[in-house]
Design a protein around this motif. Sequence first.
Motif, PDB file in Angstrom:
ATOM      1  N   UNK A  72      -1.982   4.324  12.125  1.00 37.59           N
ATOM      2  CA  UNK A  72      -1.275   3.236  12.796  1.00 37.59           C
ATOM      3  C   UNK A  72      -1.662   1.887  12.188  1.00 37.59           C
ATOM      4  N   UNK A  73      -2.943   1.694  11.903  1.00 40.11           N
ATOM      5  CA  UNK A  73      -3.388   0.441  11.290  1.00 40.11           C
ATOM      6  C   UNK A  73      -2.797   0.281   9.894  1.00 40.11           C
ATOM      7  N   UNK A  74      -2.731   1.396   9.148  1.00 40.34           N
ATOM      8  CA  UNK A  74      -2.201   1.334   7.782  1.00 40.34           C
ATOM      9  C   UNK A  74      -0.713   0.980   7.784  1.00 40.34           C
ATOM     10  N   UNK A  75       0.063   1.597   8.673  1.00 45.07           N
ATOM     11  CA  UNK A  75       1.496   1.298   8.726  1.00 45.07           C
ATOM     12  C   UNK A  75       1.746  -0.107   9.269  1.00 45.07           C
ATOM     13  N   UNK A  76       0.886  -0.549  10.168  1.00 41.49           N
ATOM     14  CA  UNK A  76       1.029  -1.909  10.690  1.00 41.49           C
ATOM     15  C   UNK A  76       0.793  -2.939   9.582  1.00 41.49           C
TER      16      UNK A  76
ATOM     17  N   UNK B 169       1.457  -2.491   6.411  1.00 40.24           N
ATOM     18  CA  UNK B 169       2.646  -2.498   5.551  1.00 40.24           C
ATOM     19  C   UNK B 169       3.798  -3.238   6.218  1.00 40.24           C
ATOM     20  N   UNK B 170       3.966  -3.033   7.531  1.00 43.37           N
ATOM     21  CA  UNK B 170       5.019  -3.755   8.252  1.00 43.37           C
ATOM     22  C   UNK B 170       4.756  -5.258   8.219  1.00 43.37           C
ATOM     23  N   UNK B 171       3.511  -5.648   8.360  1.00 42.41           N
ATOM     24  CA  UNK B 171       3.156  -7.060   8.303  1.00 42.41           C
ATOM     25  C   UNK B 171       3.455  -7.643   6.930  1.00 42.41           C
ATOM     26  N   UNK B 172       3.170  -6.863   5.881  1.00 41.46           N
ATOM     27  CA  UNK B 172       3.451  -7.341   4.519  1.00 41.46           C
ATOM     28  C   UNK B 172       4.941  -7.589   4.325  1.00 41.46           C
ATOM     29  N   UNK B 173       5.757  -6.690   4.842  1.00 45.92           N
ATOM     30  CA  UNK B 173       7.207  -6.845   4.663  1.00 45.92           C
ATOM     31  C   UNK B 173       7.756  -7.997   5.481  1.00 45.92           C
ATOM     32  N   UNK B 174       7.215  -8.205   6.665  1.00 42.22           N
ATOM     33  CA  UNK B 174       7.738  -9.267   7.524  1.00 42.22           C
ATOM     34  C   UNK B 174       7.307 -10.657   7.056  1.00 42.22           C
ATOM     35  N   UNK B 175       6.111 -10.760   6.482  1.00 37.55           N
ATOM     36  CA  UNK B 175       5.596 -12.075   6.088  1.00 37.55           C
ATOM     37  C   UNK B 175       5.711 -12.344   4.603  1.00 37.55           C
TER      38      UNK B 175
ATOM     39  N   UNK C 247       0.843  -1.178   0.000  1.00 34.79           N
ATOM     40  CA  UNK C 247       0.000   0.000   0.000  1.00 34.79           C
ATOM     41  C   UNK C 247       0.887   1.240   0.000  1.00 34.79           C
ATOM     42  N   UNK C 248       0.465   2.259  -0.727  1.00 39.73           N
ATOM     43  CA  UNK C 248       1.216   3.498  -0.769  1.00 39.73           C
ATOM     44  C   UNK C 248       1.208   4.145   0.600  1.00 39.73           C
ATOM     45  N   UNK C 249       2.354   4.632   1.040  1.00 41.39           N
ATOM     46  CA  UNK C 249       2.454   5.308   2.317  1.00 41.39           C
ATOM     47  C   UNK C 249       2.109   6.763   2.110  1.00 41.39           C
ATOM     48  N   UNK C 250       0.972   7.157   2.645  1.00 42.08           N
ATOM     49  CA  UNK C 250       0.540   8.533   2.505  1.00 42.08           C
ATOM     50  C   UNK C 250      -0.211   8.906   3.774  1.00 42.08           C
TER      51      UNK C 250
ATOM     52  N   UNK D 251       9.433  -3.248  11.575  1.00 41.33           N
ATOM     53  CA  UNK D 251       9.967  -4.483  10.984  1.00 41.33           C
ATOM     54  C   UNK D 251      11.220  -4.939  11.726  1.00 41.33           C
ATOM     55  N   UNK D 252      12.073  -4.001  12.090  1.00 40.56           N
ATOM     56  CA  UNK D 252      13.327  -4.349  12.772  1.00 40.56           C
ATOM     57  C   UNK D 252      13.126  -4.675  14.243  1.00 40.56           C
TER      58      UNK D 252
END
Length: 474
Positions: free
Chosen positions: A152-156, A158-164, A115-118, A133-134
């Motif tokens: 916060x939900x949107x960034x979470x 994206x972090x979940x997408x990168x980790x999984x 998702x685009x970060x905006x 993520x780190x």
Amino acid sequence: MDVRRLGGRIAAALRALAAGGSLPIPAWITNGLAMISLVLSSCDLLRLCSDRDRRLRFPLGGREFVTVVCQLASIVYLFSPCGTGIPSANPETPACRDQGGSADQTRAAAADAPEALHGGAEGEDEEIVAAVVSGALPSHHLESRLGDCRRAARLRREALRRMTGRGVEGLPLDGMDYQAILGQCCEMPVGYVQMPVGVAGPLLLDGKQYHVPMATTEGCLVASVNRGCRAIAASGGAFSVLLRDAMSRAPVVKLPSIKRAAELKAFVETHTNFETLAAVFNRSSRFGKLQGIHCALAGRNLYMRFTCSTGDAMGMNMVSKGVEDVLGYLQNDFPDMDLISLSGNYCSDKKAAAVNWIEGRGKSVVCEARVKGGVVQSVLKTTVQKLVELNIVKNLAGSAVAGALGGFNAHASNIVTALFIATGQDPAQNVESSQCITMMEAVNDGGDLHISVTMPSIEALSGVAPVLLHRPHA
């Protein structure tokens, strides 16, 4: 601006460029020009380095400077997300179209795209996601850090997408008030689930007509309940009796010996002490009233099952607070009593247990209806005799063969769970709330059907009925 923030903004800009497809000309042309520039600049540098009459010296001259810049620019471009190394993940960008991707491939790429970060500074969002993520920033701190629950939900996500390595694009994000659930009912949200809600009815019960909301993904469930409501209404309605209203909580305490545990058991169950314990319990709430205490011993562990009325509330928190106050009072006479758990599973909450089936928990209810034989044939498409036989062979004998605990019915769990979800009850308490025995017998010389359901442990708000649409039966 520190180096970390600058790096985050540069990375965000490169990703936005790659995802947005903002290059003015097709990618294959720019890639080709970059390759040509790299080859020519490399050849020119090799020639300069091998020319004995004109060696490469610093500071660089005009030609040498242009050659070095062209080579560096070509290398940076080719190894960046804009070049051939990482194709754009946006199916609408020219890069994807020019590289020969099919429609299915571009749709698949879109499903895996982040998702685009905006909705905030892109560089700052990128830093926050990288920190989650780190592990530098715990995910559950996002709401307090940002002050914006949706962000916060949107960034979470994206972090979940990168980790999984897997996205949650099929899970809706917009349409939920994340501020309203903060600290209330769900931690670390990343979206919400859409559930269809159907309405069955009207159900004619105790002289009132109810339209019953049911949240389910099972086909034919609402339709079958609606057909049963129609048969009951056509036969004069159903009638209910509330046998008992008593929520329970059973702490477990440990004593130094079985003798001391037995002494505490005798003290708690003595009638003369009950009034004192009830007074202590009842001070904790305007609505909770202690009804009884039943104890069980297991070695030197004592389980005390407190039951109390809770008014219109389901009452778990209410009874737990009263139990804490009583335990504090008992500590004065039994200082060697060690509280192991406020809930010792003798309650028993959200587990199939014989104590709930026998003693009841929450609302203990019995309902009955007399369904006319003609209605059985016209609406239910069967006969009274076949239904009576089916209930005996399946719901009673079949459940006994299976060793069922409170499962002497066809599918009470389906209906209770769908109703609980639609009205905001705790669906996990379906375990004991759907304990039910269904009885059927032929009456009026076999012409009509008498049917009843006995449910000893319905754990729900008494206010569920007002949530449903009802009106007096005309």
